[in-house]
Structures are given as C-alpha cells and as structure tokens.
Scaffold this motif. Structure first.
Motif, mmCIF file in Angstrom:
data_model
loop_
_atom_site.group_PDB
_atom_site.id
_atom_site.type_symbol
_atom_site.label_atom_id
_atom_site.label_comp_id
_atom_site.label_asym_id
_atom_site.label_seq_id
_atom_site.Cartn_x
_atom_site.Cartn_y
_atom_site.Cartn_z
ATOM 1 N N TYR A 1 0.588 -1.350 0.083
ATOM 2 C CA TYR A 1 0.025 -0.069 0.003
ATOM 3 C C TYR A 1 1.104 1.467 -0.324
ATOM 4 C CZ TYR A 1 -3.277 -3.505 1.406
ATOM 5 O OH TYR A 1 -4.619 -4.821 1.255
ATOM 6 N N PHE A 2 2.249 1.526 -0.202
ATOM 7 C CA PHE A 2 3.245 1.978 0.132
ATOM 8 C C PHE A 2 4.721 1.843 -0.114
ATOM 9 C CE2 PHE A 2 4.938 5.657 2.775
ATOM 10 C CZ PHE A 2 4.089 6.936 1.629
ATOM 11 N N PHE A 3 5.441 2.399 -0.690
ATOM 12 C CA PHE A 3 6.188 1.757 -1.381
ATOM 13 C C PHE A 3 7.810 1.955 -0.440
ATOM 14 C CE2 PHE A 3 10.376 2.163 -3.370
ATOM 15 C CZ PHE A 3 10.203 1.463 -4.876
ATOM 16 N N ASN A 4 7.989 1.422 0.103
ATOM 17 C CA ASN A 4 9.356 1.621 0.968
ATOM 18 C C ASN A 4 10.678 2.388 0.552
ATOM 19 O OD1 ASN A 4 10.594 2.316 3.346
ATOM 20 N ND2 ASN A 4 11.499 0.547 3.855
ATOM 21 N N THR A 5 11.504 3.121 0.014
ATOM 22 C CA THR A 5 12.745 3.466 -0.435
ATOM 23 C C THR A 5 13.402 2.335 -0.605
ATOM 24 O OG1 THR A 5 12.786 5.319 0.706
ATOM 25 C CG2 THR A 5 11.996 5.550 -0.718
ATOM 26 N N ASP B 1 14.737 -0.881 7.717
ATOM 27 C CA ASP B 1 13.394 -0.714 8.304
ATOM 28 C C ASP B 1 12.178 0.269 6.971
ATOM 29 O OD1 ASP B 1 11.234 0.073 10.183
ATOM 30 O OD2 ASP B 1 12.764 -0.458 11.581
ATOM 31 N N PHE B 2 11.347 0.797 7.684
ATOM 32 C CA PHE B 2 10.439 1.731 7.294
ATOM 33 C C PHE B 2 11.014 2.896 7.687
ATOM 34 C CE2 PHE B 2 7.807 -1.629 8.787
ATOM 35 C CZ PHE B 2 6.776 -1.465 6.968
ATOM 36 N N VAL B 3 11.627 3.661 6.109
ATOM 37 C CA VAL B 3 12.131 5.153 6.385
ATOM 38 C C VAL B 3 11.183 6.076 6.793
ATOM 39 C CG1 VAL B 3 13.329 4.326 4.326
ATOM 40 C CG2 VAL B 3 11.298 5.837 3.881
ATOM 41 N N ARG B 4 11.439 7.732 7.077
ATOM 42 C CA ARG B 4 10.767 8.104 7.835
ATOM 43 C C ARG B 4 10.073 8.617 6.867
ATOM 44 N NH1 ARG B 4 11.233 14.114 6.181
ATOM 45 N NH2 ARG B 4 13.807 13.481 5.551
ATOM 46 N N GLY B 5 8.465 9.036 7.538
ATOM 47 C CA GLY B 5 7.373 8.853 6.438
ATOM 48 C C GLY B 5 6.237 8.075 5.619
ATOM 49 N N TYR B 6 7.195 6.816 6.374
ATOM 50 C CA TYR B 6 5.856 5.586 6.499
ATOM 51 C C TYR B 6 5.366 5.719 6.962
ATOM 52 C CZ TYR B 6 5.396 1.603 3.891
ATOM 53 O OH TYR B 6 4.607 0.560 3.334
ATOM 54 N N PRO B 7 3.886 5.208 6.800
ATOM 55 C CA PRO B 7 2.212 5.436 7.774
ATOM 56 C C PRO B 7 2.974 4.614 9.172
ATOM 57 C CG PRO B 7 2.119 6.009 5.748
ATOM 58 C CD PRO B 7 3.364 5.681 5.243
ATOM 59 N N PHE B 8 2.851 4.723 9.943
ATOM 60 C CA PHE B 8 3.401 3.889 11.036
ATOM 61 C C PHE B 8 1.691 2.657 10.633
ATOM 62 C CE2 PHE B 8 6.042 6.818 12.821
ATOM 63 C CZ PHE B 8 6.849 5.644 13.253
ATOM 64 N N SER B 9 0.268 2.955 10.435
ATOM 65 C CA SER B 9 -0.614 1.989 10.408
ATOM 66 C C SER B 9 -0.440 1.151 9.239
ATOM 67 C CB SER B 9 -2.272 3.056 10.276
ATOM 68 O OG SER B 9 -2.088 3.888 8.704
ATOM 69 N N ARG C 1 2.818 -0.229 9.093
ATOM 70 C CA ARG C 1 3.737 -1.269 9.609
ATOM 71 C C ARG C 1 3.632 -2.295 9.613
ATOM 72 N NH1 ARG C 1 8.434 3.379 10.447
ATOM 73 N NH2 ARG C 1 7.568 4.896 9.522
#
Lengths: 344, 344
Positions: free
Chosen positions: B129-133, B143-151, B153
C-alpha cells in the motif's frame, strides 16, 4: 553521453545554516556547475563557501525583498526554505542536497558522481504503468522482460530522481530512538520507477527533478518557526508531486545514486518536530491516495492550485494548519508565475 | 530461523521432458524436500531422476486418470502443465523451478539457497500500500523510512515470491532476436513488494507461493498442443494472481533470490509460440488493470470464478480462445475443489 550536462542546464540547491566545508569533497563533481545556497536562520550570519565555486546565496532578507508580501510561503528556520531556490532558478534541472551528505563509494570503491547519475535518470524515460522485474529497462545490459507490453516500452518523461543514502538512513524519530546504531550498508544496484498510483516517502537529502516539468509542484510547505510541524516538508512535496506527476503522465524514479549521510540528527528534537505529523499523516495518506484531478488540469501549476482547493476542503477539518497551508500553496504558485512568467 | 522449513511444508514442482541431471547441483538444497515432477509430452518416455531424491512423478496418463473429464484444463506439450503439481500438492508452500536453471552465486561467491530465500520472503509480510525506498523493511539492517505511515507497518501476508535470473534473462522472442548475446550480470541485492494495482510479468522459472493463500489462482491456462499460443502461461497466471491478491489483501514480492539460467530457448520457436500473445497482450493488460472483483469474493476460488466470467464477457470478442480459456478456468477450480475439499 547520458548524464552529461552543461552548466546552463542545472542548479545545485543547498539549504544551510553553516559554513559549507562539505563542498570540498564534492569539488570534482560540483565545481563546474552553479550553486544556489539557501541560507536559513539569522541573515546576519556569514556563511563561508570554499573558493572556486560559482554560487548565489540567498538569505531571509533576499526572500523578503524578492517575494515581498508573498514571502510568508517560504519557511523560516527549516531546511524547507530550499524551495525558494527552485523558484529563482532558471534551469531545466535541479539537484538538491543536504550539507551533511558526502560522496559515497560504489562496491568497487569508486566515488559516485551523484549529480551525473541523477541527470541520467532524468534524461531517460520512466515506466509507471507496468513493473519491469529487471528494474530500469533503459540501463545498459538490461531490457524489458518477456510479457512487458510493447505499447508501454517507450516510457514517459521522468520528472523526479530520488536518490538514497548509505550510512545513516533516513528514519523518523521513533525509529531513530529504537535503533540508534542502525546503519545502511547495503548498496542496491538499481533504479526503478515508482508505479502510477503508488505513494512513497520522498526525502530531499539527495533529490533531483526536471524543473520545467514538475517545478511548481515542488513546494516544501510551511515548516519551522511559527508552524506546528517539521520534517514533513519533503514528504508533503513528495505526495503532492506524485499525485501531479501521475495525473500529467510523468515518471518518478528511486534508487541510485547513493550518497554518504554522515550524521543522524537529534531524535528528541526530531520527535518534537514530527509528532503531529506522525498522526496527521494517517489522514493525509488516504487523502493523497484518493485525490483526483480534473482533465483540464494540464500543467503542474493548474494541478497544484486544484490540489490546494482539495486540501482546504478535505484536510482543513484536521487542523487549522491545513487551511493556512492551502493558502500558502496558492501563494507559492502566484510567486512561481511571477518569477517564471509563462512562455518565458 | 527465518526461511527454514520442514519437508511437510513445501513441494518443489519441476516440469520436464528430460532426465533431471540438473538436480545434482541442487542436491544440497533440495534433497531434504519432496519433489513433484511433471513429465510433459509422451508418457511412455522414461525420465531419470538422480538417486536420493524423494519425488512423485506425474505424466499425462496420471493427469487423465486423476482428473478424468477435467484433464483438458491441463496443457499438454507445454511447461504450463506444472500447475497440475500445484493441484495435487498438499503442502503450504510451492517452489517451482525450470530444469535449465542452476544454483547462482552471490557477489561474495557463496552459492544461493533459492528455496530458503523464497520461504523467507513468504514468511515475512509484504507492503503493497506504500512504497518503502529502502526496499524490504523487514530485512535485517533496514526498516521503514521516515514518512512511512505507522498504520501500514504491520504489512499483509505474502502470497508470492518471484525470483530472478542471472546469465540468460527472461526476454521475449523479439528481444532475444535483437540482443542474442545480452546476459544479466547485475546482482541487485533487494526484495520488494509490487504495489497494489500494479501488474508485472511473472516468470515461472524461479517462483514460490503460499498455496493456501493463492493456490487456486495459480492456473497456467491453455498452452501447447492444440492451442494458438504459448509462453504466456506464467504471464496469465501472474496477471490473474495479482488481481486476486490485490483484492484479497495479499502481497507479491519480487527480487532475490537469483538462480543461474543456463540456456536461452530458440527465439524462432519462441516467436511462433508468442506472436499472438504479443498483440493480444495489448488488450489483456487494460482488462486486468481495470478488472474489479465484488466484495463477496472472499476466497481465491471465488475470485477466480468471477474472473473467469469477466474474461468471457470482455475478452471473448478478441478470439474464441478466450471463451475456451474462461471455461478451462472454471474446470480448474472444480478440479481444485475436488482434490482440495474445503476445510480439509
């Protein structure tokens, strides 16, 4: 040669509050180009720039002088003031970099020319409509794989090239606190297009874009002094830019080039800046995932004005801040058109 | 340990027409597991399997015996017969591999345990649902980078792990003809989730999936003898599977592990098999990009039956073949339910 570029085609935009000693390491790669230095904070401070670089430096007094009553749309005491540099540039391409970022090496030990790789990314098409499993199909030694529709192999113009970071990764404050020692040591030798309809966290530490295509959507919002939020400037710009690029049929790439990010910022300071963003974001993402722009929005400016209206209509209820931000988005476009008159 | 797995949890499915000497190289990685060998072509041929492997071998006679009148849904004289192995397996995971694929080495020279890496991919969540760079956020050291929604993860269950190929890349016949000598030498050290709503060309050379989650959608269509098309079996399965996975909230990963693909198949033979696919595909992709499944399709079976109806309604006009294919899709699900009764 792919990635080669003349001085007249690119500006390097650097926001800073200190002497730019870090440029020494970039000298072989940056010296032939023009820098726009955005001095943040007290304009009476003197920022030293190493000899031999060609640059213009703008401080708060310059912003106020050039933009007059519109100056309020440019943040103060926050790196997001960098977008003023995008506004005053007259170049086709922008490369923006943070002053705690250094030259990285590839696995063979060779120093990476980040600027050149960004330009190469921007000069080759993107493929947002279908995923190529061997990554960038335009790269030497690779291509589109079996099953990739031929009608999509021409690709689309690339608006943005988002580069990555070795050493200190770009983590939010909670992750910084939980994993203070984590370092990124993995060099992933790939560039890829972020598919249409997919959002990502755009970091401005190592970022390039085609100013002619997408410049007006590269507004970094209201952060820093007097604002309830920080560290969401590049995220905001990234979400807006991606929605506009998807609508206009432009591509966004991420991956190479890497640079070396030296120093993690203070996680407690970051948490203070971020904490409203951490929960606002949960409402912002569904907004950007569902936003739709009408067909008559045929330029980045028109898209951005439309987006500002939808921000006001749909996000204003989260916090009064978003009404202010929506107004600032309009001011930004007015400033853009003043400094970049159409057809000029 | 992540990626470790018992014999009772995985079947390795190999379609073939020849002696399986290639298994010698895979011995350290495959010997502890169970193989399902799908013998294609003349069932009176004898396929030699190296000593020490535990396997079941099925030929056309077995398919006819087990499926009876439903056997027509399994292709003949085409590697797509492999999906019969998915049907008769009772395991949670399937790893399917071609018999011209060998063990690859990572850049450090270490032999890659492809099976283990696939299982690791399948055992960790996906993030559609969201791209992790920084790519797979669950991997050690990232890990998830800054700006990745916590909901977001927590991720979603992973249905498919699509691996890649060093040496001979998976090109279509026209690309093979144009670039006969191109070899893939780039080891991209990444696994990523293909975002929701994005299609990709799924290649079955090096593929693993969670049979419990997505098995019924892993039908490889009608190819080979008596059919107007070949080399689109895995593509068809991939498009159907992706649409179903997106609908059911499952993830699809691509990237590591690599294997070593030894021999390019004959481009002229391939062109003959592919040529209708090359232009039909231009209509199939918009179909799969726009297909929508109703909410009451809550299992892969239900999704697949619904998809078969839409194939008939919207693709039947391209060629009578798609009506036949839609019927075969229904037969496949009937066969699946017969051999895998619900709740069993």
């Amino acid at each position: 040669m792919l990635g080669s570029i003349s001085k007249g085609e690119v500006d390097i935009v650097i926001p800073t509050i200190r002497n730019l000693d870090f440029l020494e390491m970039w000298r072989p790669f940056f010296e032939a180009y023009h820098l726009i230095i955005m001095q943040d904070g007290d304009p009476s401070n003197v920022i030293k720039v190493p000899e031999g670089f060609d640059y213009d430096l703008y401080n708060r007094n310059d912003i106020n002088r050039i933009l007059g009553p519109k100056a309020h749309c440019i943040s103060f005491k926050d790196g997001s003031c960098r977008c003023f540099g995008f506004l005053v540039s007259k170049k086709k391409y922008i490369f923006t970099i943070d002053d705690d970022c250094f030259v990285a090496k590839d696995p063979s030990g060779k120093e990476i020319n980040a600027l050149q790789k960004h330009i190469e990314n921007l000069q080759t098409p993107s493929t947002p409509y279908f995923f190529n499993t061997l990554y960038d199909p335009y790269r030497e030694g690779t291509d589109f794989v079996r099953g990739y529709p031929f009608s999509l192999r021409e690709g689309v113009p690339t608006a943005v090239s988002h580069g990555l970071w070795l050493n200190v990764p770009d983590y939010d404050a909670p992750t910084q606190l939980v994993k203070p020692l984590e370092r990124n040591t993995r060099y992933v030798d790939a560039v890829m297009t972020i598919p249409k309809g997919t959002l990502f966290p755009m970091c401005a530490m190592n970022l390039a874009f085609n100013r002619e295509l997408i410049g007006p959507a590269m507004y970094f919002g209201l952060m820093g002094e007097g604002q309830p939020i920080g560290r969401y400037d590049d995220m905001w710009a990234g979400w807006c830019m991606k929605v506009v690029s998807d609508h206009l049929g432009f591509g966004v790439k991420t991956g190479l080039p890497y640079l070396w990010h030296n120093k993690a910022s203070n996680p407690f300071v970051n948490l203070k800046k971020e904490y409203k963003g951490l929960f606002w974001q949960e409402e912002l993402i569904p907004f950007f995932q569902s936003v739709s722009l009408p067909k008559d929005c045929t330029t980045a400016q028109k898209c951005y004005i439309e987006l500002s209206k939808q921000v006001k209509a749909r996000l204003g209820k989260i916090d009064e801040y978003f009404n202010k931000l929506a107004d600032a988005m309009v001011t930004w476009i007015e400033a853009w058109e003043e400094l970049n008159p159409s057809g000029a």
